[in-house]
Design a protein around this motif. Structure first.
Motif, PDB file in Angstrom:
ATOM      1  N   GLU A  98      35.261  32.872  56.520  1.00 31.14           N
ATOM      2  CA  GLU A  98      35.967  31.983  55.597  1.00 31.14           C
ATOM      3  C   GLU A  98      35.076  31.553  54.441  1.00 31.14           C
ATOM      4  N   ASP A  99      33.806  31.443  54.712  1.00 31.05           N
ATOM      5  CA  ASP A  99      32.887  30.941  53.702  1.00 31.05           C
ATOM      6  C   ASP A  99      32.714  31.904  52.530  1.00 31.05           C
ATOM      7  N   ALA A 100      33.091  33.183  52.717  1.00 33.29           N
ATOM      8  CA  ALA A 100      32.877  34.159  51.652  1.00 33.29           C
ATOM      9  C   ALA A 100      33.959  34.119  50.592  1.00 33.29           C
ATOM     10  N   PHE A 101      34.994  33.286  50.781  1.00 29.60           N
ATOM     11  CA  PHE A 101      36.120  33.258  49.847  1.00 29.60           C
ATOM     12  C   PHE A 101      36.305  31.878  49.244  1.00 29.60           C
ATOM     13  N   THR A 102      36.743  31.886  47.998  1.00 29.28           N
ATOM     14  CA  THR A 102      37.217  30.654  47.381  1.00 29.28           C
ATOM     15  C   THR A 102      38.737  30.685  47.408  1.00 29.28           C
ATOM     16  N   THR A 103      39.338  29.519  47.588  1.00 29.05           N
ATOM     17  CA  THR A 103      40.791  29.467  47.767  1.00 29.05           C
ATOM     18  C   THR A 103      41.406  28.323  46.977  1.00 29.05           C
ATOM     19  N   GLU A 104      42.723  28.400  46.892  1.00 35.16           N
ATOM     20  CA  GLU A 104      43.487  27.264  46.375  1.00 35.16           C
ATOM     21  C   GLU A 104      44.749  27.129  47.219  1.00 35.16           C
ATOM     22  N   ASP A 105      45.184  25.888  47.374  1.00 37.97           N
ATOM     23  CA  ASP A 105      46.352  25.620  48.200  1.00 37.97           C
ATOM     24  C   ASP A 105      47.636  25.973  47.472  1.00 37.97           C
ATOM     25  N   ASN A 106      48.616  26.409  48.247  1.00 36.90           N
ATOM     26  CA  ASN A 106      49.950  26.686  47.726  1.00 36.90           C
ATOM     27  C   ASN A 106      50.908  25.574  48.120  1.00 36.90           C
ATOM     28  N   PRO A 107      51.984  25.386  47.374  1.00 34.33           N
ATOM     29  CA  PRO A 107      52.928  24.301  47.682  1.00 34.33           C
ATOM     30  C   PRO A 107      53.531  24.387  49.077  1.00 34.33           C
ATOM     31  N   ASP A 108      53.608  25.577  49.648  1.00 41.03           N
ATOM     32  CA  ASP A 108      54.235  25.733  50.962  1.00 41.03           C
ATOM     33  C   ASP A 108      53.252  25.537  52.107  1.00 41.03           C
ATOM     34  N   GLY A 109      52.035  25.077  51.811  1.00 40.34           N
ATOM     35  CA  GLY A 109      51.061  24.819  52.862  1.00 40.34           C
ATOM     36  C   GLY A 109      50.197  26.013  53.205  1.00 40.34           C
ATOM     37  N   THR A 110      50.339  27.099  52.482  1.00 39.36           N
ATOM     38  CA  THR A 110      49.489  28.267  52.685  1.00 39.36           C
ATOM     39  C   THR A 110      48.402  28.271  51.610  1.00 39.36           C
ATOM     40  N   VAL A 111      47.536  29.301  51.647  1.00 43.45           N
ATOM     41  CA  VAL A 111      46.470  29.367  50.648  1.00 43.45           C
ATOM     42  C   VAL A 111      46.449  30.739  49.987  1.00 43.45           C
ATOM     43  N   THR A 112      45.911  30.741  48.761  1.00 46.76           N
ATOM     44  CA  THR A 112      45.664  31.976  48.020  1.00 46.76           C
ATOM     45  C   THR A 112      44.163  32.151  47.876  1.00 46.76           C
ATOM     46  N   ILE A 113      43.679  33.354  48.181  1.00 51.52           N
ATOM     47  CA  ILE A 113      42.261  33.646  47.947  1.00 51.52           C
ATOM     48  C   ILE A 113      42.084  33.914  46.457  1.00 51.52           C
ATOM     49  N   THR A 114      41.222  33.139  45.837  1.00 51.52           N
ATOM     50  CA  THR A 114      41.032  33.257  44.384  1.00 51.52           C
ATOM     51  C   THR A 114      39.738  33.966  44.012  1.00 51.52           C
ATOM     52  N   GLY A 115      38.820  34.122  44.982  1.00 53.46           N
ATOM     53  CA  GLY A 115      37.568  34.778  44.661  1.00 53.46           C
ATOM     54  C   GLY A 115      36.803  35.181  45.898  1.00 53.46           C
ATOM     55  N   TYR A 116      35.821  36.056  45.698  1.00 49.08           N
ATOM     56  CA  TYR A 116      34.978  36.529  46.789  1.00 49.08           C
ATOM     57  C   TYR A 116      33.533  36.491  46.315  1.00 49.08           C
ATOM     58  N   THR A 117      32.670  35.877  47.147  1.00 46.70           N
ATOM     59  CA  THR A 117      31.276  35.706  46.742  1.00 46.70           C
ATOM     60  C   THR A 117      30.311  36.605  47.494  1.00 46.70           C
ATOM     61  N   GLY A 118      30.835  37.413  48.447  1.00 47.91           N
ATOM     62  CA  GLY A 118      29.967  38.264  49.221  1.00 47.91           C
ATOM     63  C   GLY A 118      29.644  39.576  48.517  1.00 47.91           C
ATOM     64  N   THR A 119      28.864  40.398  49.226  1.00 51.42           N
ATOM     65  CA  THR A 119      28.473  41.700  48.683  1.00 51.42           C
ATOM     66  C   THR A 119      28.636  42.805  49.721  1.00 51.42           C
ATOM     67  N   ASP A 120      29.426  42.552  50.741  1.00 52.49           N
ATOM     68  CA  ASP A 120      29.597  43.523  51.811  1.00 52.49           C
ATOM     69  C   ASP A 120      30.422  44.719  51.345  1.00 52.49           C
ATOM     70  N   GLU A 121      30.161  45.881  51.971  1.00 56.31           N
ATOM     71  CA  GLU A 121      30.954  47.068  51.678  1.00 56.31           C
ATOM     72  C   GLU A 121      32.310  47.032  52.381  1.00 56.31           C
ATOM     73  N   SER A 122      32.363  46.325  53.507  1.00 54.52           N
ATOM     74  CA  SER A 122      33.603  46.214  54.265  1.00 54.52           C
ATOM     75  C   SER A 122      33.954  44.750  54.459  1.00 54.52           C
ATOM     76  N   VAL A 123      35.171  44.382  54.108  1.00 57.32           N
ATOM     77  CA  VAL A 123      35.600  42.985  54.178  1.00 57.32           C
ATOM     78  C   VAL A 123      36.911  42.893  54.957  1.00 57.32           C
ATOM     79  N   VAL A 124      36.946  41.953  55.897  1.00 58.58           N
ATOM     80  CA  VAL A 124      38.182  41.645  56.622  1.00 58.58           C
ATOM     81  C   VAL A 124      38.681  40.298  56.131  1.00 58.58           C
ATOM     82  N   ILE A 125      39.838  40.275  55.533  1.00 59.45           N
ATOM     83  CA  ILE A 125      40.404  39.022  55.044  1.00 59.45           C
ATOM     84  C   ILE A 125      41.068  38.320  56.222  1.00 59.45           C
TER      85      ILE A 125
END
Length: 426
Positions: free
Chosen positions: A64-91
């Motif tokens: 979770e720490d590798a992503f920046t997010t923002e909240d959505n009105p329906d209580g879910t979130v949108t990933i707005t950015g990624y700060t890691g450098t991995d070749e493989s990422v599991v969201i």
């Protein structure tokens, strides 16, 4: 210019650099930092902020720490950015206890080190240019994704295949604004899906992964036709194909009708309707069911002569027509044999007078007559003219044969009288 589309993201990235961050390099638990400012430190191993020497410990970054997010009105979130450098990422499916439903615009822009991405089933939307310029090679889009916005995977030079697990994924844009700018990318889609429709419209390569509605039908019917040149037959074609996209799964031959057999093919007149049994077989020797053809009989099927019926093929697999004929012949009034015997009261003569009819004449004196419709029967003979069993209205015995039969009857009568006289004398 493509850089104009990326400008908002680049500006956002610049602002992020000047601000304090709460995500750190992913080092193993227990790694020691000389100086860490404006951070909250936690030893994931023993729950302490410092090690035994009193030096602060580095916070270990979680997924979770590798992503920046923002909240959505329906209580879910949108990933707005990624700060890691991995070749493989599991969201992750959730961040901070909230379902991840969207990857925002430019979220992974120009992360060319990124070669593999795994999306959660909770994902609904992939934003504009979200993975543009990355090193992705293969991408699987979950069933729940309803929208992929324009330029989402633009400039992914290593991307070769995109797999769509659902039927409702809409691909925004058209032409140059399509999510995939490389037309060498193969889209693996379900038949009838939104992705398949878009791929067709935009001229992208695609392969089906399933979802077909297969039906079997005759692309060409097998035929049998009677023409001036004789009987012509031709095999048909049976196809199993998808009723939605038309993709053919297999092709088979429909064997043409090649033989019509009448049983019997000839009758002797008996005053009744006489119809043959019809058997139709195909080129493989298989009997074709009567449901696949209709028979039109002539109005007169009693009279002596040639009669013709028309077979018309029908249904999904056969077409055409064939003409078949059979004959009804006159009875042949020819005596072949005559034998003599007795019962308790009479002298009995058995007479075969044509190939299909026979009868028995009993002599009691008087006149013999019989007219069995089947061609067999019993004629009772008294003194005088003898008439054998007849076959319908057309049968009869010529005068010569009548005389012969009369003579035979007379001889039989004399023999019987002589026998009775001898019995009385004894």
């Amino acid at each position: 210019m493509k850089w104009k589309r990326y400008l908002p993201m680049l500006l956002a990235a610049g602002m992020t650099v000047t601000a304090p961050v709460s995500v750190y390099a992913q080092e193993p638990a227990g790694t020691v930092l000389d100086t860490v400012e404006n951070t909250t430190l936690l030893n994931k191993a023993d729950g302490k902020d410092v090690d035994s020497t009193g030096l602060p410990l580095l916070k270990v970054a979680t997924a979770e720490d590798a992503f920046t997010t923002e909240d959505n009105p329906d209580g879910t979130v949108t990933i707005t950015g990624y700060t890691g450098t991995d070749e493989s990422v599991v969201i992750p499916a959730e961040i901070g206890g909230k379902a991840v439903t969207a990857i925002g615009d430019y979220a992974f822009l120009e992360h060319d080190e990124l070669k593999e991405i795994t999306f959660p089933d909770s994902l609904v939307t992939i934003g504009e240019s979200a993975f543009a310029g990355t090193g992705l090679k293969n991408v699987t889009i979950p069933e729940g994704v309803k929208e992929i916005k324009e330029y989402a995977f633009e400039g992914c030079k290593s991307l070769t295949d995109v797999w769509f697990e659902g039927t409702k994924t809409a691909l925004d844009g058209n032409g140059d604004f399509f999510p995939f700018n490389n037309k060498d990318v193969v889209l693996h889609v379900l038949c009838g899906s939104s992705a398949w429709i878009s791929a067709q419209k935009e001229g992208y390569q695609y392969e089906f992964t399933g979802g077909h509605t297969m039906q079997t039908e005759a692309a060409k019917k097998a035929s049998m036709r009677t023409t001036s040149d004789g009987v012509i037959t031709e095999d048909g074609i049976l196809e199993t194909k998808c009723s939605v996209c038309g993709q053919i799964e297999k092709t088979e031959a429909i064997a043409a009708p090649t033989s019509v057999v009448l049983s019997p093919s000839s009758f002797v007149y008996n005053g009744n309707d006489q119809l043959p049994q019809i058997t139709v077989t195909d080129a493989n020797g298989q009997i074709i069911a009567a449901e696949y053809y209709a028979v039109e009989w002539p109005e007169d099927t009693k009279s002596v002569g040639s009669h013709e019926a028309v077979i018309t093929f029908q249904g999904d697999y056969y077409f055409g027509h064939a003409y078949v004929t059979w004959n009804i012949t006159e009875a042949a009034n020819v005596i072949y044999s005559a034998s003599e015997g007795t019962d308790d009261q009479n002298t009995v003569q058995t007479v075969s007078y044509n190939p299909v009819a026979s009868g028995t004449a009993q002599t009691n004196g008087g006149t013999t007559s019989a007219n069995p419709q089947s061609g067999t029967g019993t004629a009772t003979s008294t003194a005088g003219k003898v008439s054998p069993p007849q076959t319908g209205d057309k049968a009869g015995v010529p005068e010569l044969y009548g005389i012969l039969l009369t003579s035979l009857a007379a001889l039989a009568g004399l023999g019987a009288a002589r026998k009775r006289k001898e019995e009385r004398q004894t």
